[in-house]
Design an enzyme around this catalytic site. Structure first.
Site, PDB file in Angstrom:
ATOM      1  N   CYS A 100     -43.117  32.678   8.976  1.00  0.00           N
ATOM      2  CA  CYS A 100     -42.522  33.683   9.878  1.00  0.00           C
ATOM      3  C   CYS A 100     -41.011  33.882   9.717  1.00  0.00           C
ATOM      4  CB  CYS A 100     -42.836  33.339  11.323  1.00  0.00           C
ATOM      5  SG  CYS A 100     -44.605  33.289  11.633  1.00  0.00           S
ATOM      6  N   ARG A 137     -32.009  24.335   2.842  1.00  0.00           N
ATOM      7  CA  ARG A 137     -33.133  24.343   1.897  1.00  0.00           C
ATOM      8  C   ARG A 137     -34.307  23.523   2.447  1.00  0.00           C
ATOM      9  NH1 ARG A 137     -31.542  21.680  -2.449  1.00  0.00           N
ATOM     10  NH2 ARG A 137     -29.949  23.140  -3.005  1.00  0.00           N
ATOM     11  N   ASP A 156     -27.660  23.239   0.081  1.00  0.00           N
ATOM     12  CA  ASP A 156     -27.981  22.208   1.077  1.00  0.00           C
ATOM     13  C   ASP A 156     -26.970  21.076   0.887  1.00  0.00           C
ATOM     14  OD1 ASP A 156     -30.970  21.777   2.764  1.00  0.00           O
ATOM     15  OD2 ASP A 156     -29.438  20.232   2.797  1.00  0.00           O
TER      16      ASP A 156
HETATM   17  N1  LIG Z   1     -34.567  31.966  14.457  1.00  0.00           N
HETATM   18  C1  LIG Z   1     -35.722  31.548  14.057  1.00  0.00           C
HETATM   19  O1  LIG Z   1     -36.665  32.290  13.944  1.00  0.00           O
HETATM   20  C2  LIG Z   1     -35.904  30.117  13.719  1.00  0.00           C
HETATM   21  C3  LIG Z   1     -34.837  29.306  13.799  1.00  0.00           C
HETATM   22  N2  LIG Z   1     -34.941  27.995  13.466  1.00  0.00           N
HETATM   23  C4  LIG Z   1     -33.713  27.239  13.559  1.00  0.00           C
HETATM   24  O2  LIG Z   1     -33.154  27.162  12.248  1.00  0.00           O
HETATM   25  C5  LIG Z   1     -32.460  25.953  12.084  1.00  0.00           C
HETATM   26  C6  LIG Z   1     -32.988  25.226  10.870  1.00  0.00           C
HETATM   27  O3  LIG Z   1     -34.332  24.875  11.063  1.00  0.00           O
HETATM   28  P1  LIG Z   1     -35.109  23.982   9.989  1.00  0.00           P
HETATM   29  O4  LIG Z   1     -34.928  24.572   8.652  1.00  0.00           O
HETATM   30  O5  LIG Z   1     -36.484  23.829  10.514  1.00  0.00           O
HETATM   31  O6  LIG Z   1     -34.300  22.613  10.125  1.00  0.00           O
HETATM   32  P2  LIG Z   1     -34.346  21.278   9.239  1.00  0.00           P
HETATM   33  O7  LIG Z   1     -33.595  20.271  10.000  1.00  0.00           O
HETATM   34  O8  LIG Z   1     -35.731  21.004   8.756  1.00  0.00           O
HETATM   35  O9  LIG Z   1     -33.524  21.688   7.940  1.00  0.00           O
HETATM   36  C7  LIG Z   1     -32.160  21.973   7.945  1.00  0.00           C
HETATM   37  C8  LIG Z   1     -31.653  21.916   6.524  1.00  0.00           C
HETATM   38  O10 LIG Z   1     -30.285  22.269   6.531  1.00  0.00           O
HETATM   39  C9  LIG Z   1     -29.599  21.315   5.761  1.00  0.00           C
HETATM   40  N3  LIG Z   1     -28.211  21.194   6.164  1.00  0.00           N
HETATM   41  C10 LIG Z   1     -27.684  20.512   7.196  1.00  0.00           C
HETATM   42  N4  LIG Z   1     -26.336  20.622   7.202  1.00  0.00           N
HETATM   43  C11 LIG Z   1     -26.009  21.412   6.158  1.00  0.00           C
HETATM   44  C12 LIG Z   1     -24.787  21.888   5.631  1.00  0.00           C
HETATM   45  N5  LIG Z   1     -23.631  21.586   6.207  1.00  0.00           N
HETATM   46  N6  LIG Z   1     -24.813  22.676   4.548  1.00  0.00           N
HETATM   47  C13 LIG Z   1     -25.986  22.987   3.963  1.00  0.00           C
HETATM   48  N7  LIG Z   1     -27.170  22.554   4.404  1.00  0.00           N
HETATM   49  C14 LIG Z   1     -27.191  21.782   5.486  1.00  0.00           C
HETATM   50  C15 LIG Z   1     -30.373  20.040   5.948  1.00  0.00           C
HETATM   51  O11 LIG Z   1     -30.098  19.111   4.917  1.00  0.00           O
HETATM   52  C16 LIG Z   1     -31.802  20.541   5.923  1.00  0.00           C
HETATM   53  O12 LIG Z   1     -32.329  20.662   4.623  1.00  0.00           O
HETATM   54  C17 LIG Z   1     -32.631  25.221  13.402  1.00  0.00           C
HETATM   55  O13 LIG Z   1     -31.511  25.480  14.192  1.00  0.00           O
HETATM   56  C18 LIG Z   1     -33.889  25.826  13.994  1.00  0.00           C
HETATM   57  O14 LIG Z   1     -33.932  25.706  15.397  1.00  0.00           O
HETATM   58  C19 LIG Z   1     -36.085  27.499  12.972  1.00  0.00           C
HETATM   59  C20 LIG Z   1     -37.212  28.272  12.879  1.00  0.00           C
HETATM   60  C21 LIG Z   1     -37.209  29.633  13.313  1.00  0.00           C
END
Ligand SMILES: NC(=O)C1=CN([C@@H]2O[C@H](COP(=O)(O)OP(=O)(O)OC[C@H]3O[C@@H](n4cnc5c(N)ncnc54)[C@H](O)[C@@H]3O)[C@@H](O)[C@H]2O)C=CC1
Ligand SMILES: Nc1nc(=O)c2c([nH]1)NC[C@@H]1CN(c3ccc(C(=O)N[C@@H](CCC(=O)O)C(=O)O)cc3)C=[N+]21
Length: 339
Positions: free
Chosen positions: A156, A191, A214
């Site tokens: 999604c 990533r 990442d």
């Molecule tokens: N708006 C939407 O539809 C959605 C939003 N989200 C949000 O998106 C965000 C990410 O979700 P996920 O990918 O599931 O989280 P996750 O925690 O699985 O992955 C985050 C990734 O970002 C990387 N990361 C962290 N700090 C970083 C930096 N300074 N520079 C580059 N990479 C960095 C991490 O190493 C990790 O690979 C969360 O805030 C989540 O709530 C998630 C799903 C849907």
């Protein structure tokens, strides 16, 4: 006399506008594929963690489902009983789609993968089963080649970002379908397996040059010179960071899950398009408007519209009943002819 500030040239586009357009399409498609008198599709959501972002997401999904004539049922379950409960929902004809909120076992991602595989393929509304992911990474659009009647399901949030880029006309309709990002350079900051990596792959499969950033480094996703390859390939960019990627990027997509994280505004190219999918604001809202041509501060509403679009697609993909006549099958095929 106080001088007036110059008018801001940056256009802020909210997810709401785009979500509304998608929800209209979803309603029309549902009307086309449903037999008269059939009940509204039901989405069952399993919450087995205490993640506040997942709880919020569930609340918003419920609201959007109900406003658009879908049933949404939240099942709050114990981690240890989750597998059994998913299996029951798999068997239940009254359930059309299943979503499970992750992470459930943050210390053991393999276990989350196992849970993902427990959801029946015909009910996996997020496209997280391996066959869907394999199709996405390999740029395969159908589940049932060569018949090509059953559309594959895409995750999604990555698909929401693609739909936003289409709305913003970053996808160039002059180019052939499937190549419409040729010539565009995009940086995706995140990533993760559920968001950043699939997004980078989808964009590169559509022809873009994608820098996937990442904390472990930068990877380049492309279909090769002249986008001659049928699907993306990946190479490590040793020694690269945002300093190298951002000044080259037409589009910058932030997905870092941290309040304190901000994309360095000074590295953003003048006139770039900036999109944030993180729950936190990855761009400094005021500063980015001085640089960006378009800024999309959040995408959540579009993600939920895609969730419903995927649910309708699962209904359309179901094996046809005897009662289903040829024109209904034809309508189901045509309903998703655009992607
Ligand atoms: N708006 C939407 O539809 C959605 C939003 N989200 C949000 O998106 C965000 C990410 O979700 P996920 O990918 O599931 O989280 P996750 O925690 O699985 O992955 C985050 C990734 O970002 C990387 N990361 C962290 N700090 C970083 C930096 N300074 N520079 C580059 N990479 C960095 C991490 O190493 C990790 O690979 C969360 O805030 C989540 O709530 C998630 C799903 C849907
Ligand atoms: N299987 C699974 N799929 C998910 O997609 C999934 C998940 N598990 N677990 C939890 C995270 C979190 N998540 C968000 C969805 C929307 C917003 C969102 O809508 N945010 C608002 C901004 C913040 C606000 O208004 O408070 C917006 O973009 O408009 C945020 C976070 C999905 N997740």
């Amino acid at each position: 006399m106080s001088s007036q500030a110059a008018p801001k040239t940056c256009k802020v586009i909210t997810a709401e506008t785009i979500a509304k357009k998608l929800l209209l399409e979803v309603k029309e498609t549902l009307a086309k594929i449903q037999e008269t008198g059939s009940s509204a599709p039901t989405l069952v959501a399993f919450l087995a963690n205490e993640d506040p972002a997942a709880i919020k997401y569930a609340e918003w999904s419920k609201k959007t489902c109900e406003e658009n004539g879908f049933n949404f049922e939240l099942r709050i379950v114990d981690k240890d009983l989750l597998e059994e409960d998913i299996m029951k929902a798999n068997e239940d004809d009254a359930v059309d789609g299943i979503i499970v909120y992750y992470p459930i076992f943050p210390k053991n991602p393999t276990h989350d993968k196992y849970v993902q595989e427990t959801v029946d393929l015909s009910k996996d509304v997020e496209g997280l089963r391996h066959s869907y992911l394999h199709n996405m990474y390999h740029n395969i659009r159908f589940l049932d080649a060569p018949e090509n009647k059953k559309k594959s399901i895409l995750p999604c949030t990555p698909l929401a970002v693609v739909k936003i880029l289409e709305h913003l006309q970053i996808y160039n309709p002059i180019l052939a379908y499937g190549n419409r990002l040729f010539g565009k350079t995009i940086t995706v900051i995140n990533r993760s397996e559920v968001n950043g990596r699939p997004l980078a792959a989808l964009l590169a499969n559509d022809g873009a040059t994608v820098y996937s950033v990442d904390i472990t480094g930068v990877q380049l996703f492309t279909r090769g010179q002249g986008i001659k390859k049928p699907r993306h390939q990946v190479e490590e960019k040793e020694g690269w960071g945002l300093e190298q990627c951002l000044p080259l990027s037409d589009v910058i997509i932030g997905g870092v899950p941290a309040e304190s994280y901000k994309v360095p505004t000074e590295l953003i190219r003048d006139g770039a398009v900036c999109i944030n999918f993180s729950s936190f604001k990855n761009f400094d809202g005021d500063a980015v408007k001085e640089k960006a041509s378009i800024y999309v501060p959040s995408v959540g509403k579009v993600t939920i519209a895609i969730l419903l679009r995927n649910l309708v697609r699962l209904v359309a993909n179901r094996p046809s009943k005897e009662t289903l006549d040829k024109s209904t099958i034809q309508a189901r095929t045509e309903a998703f002819a655009d992607d």
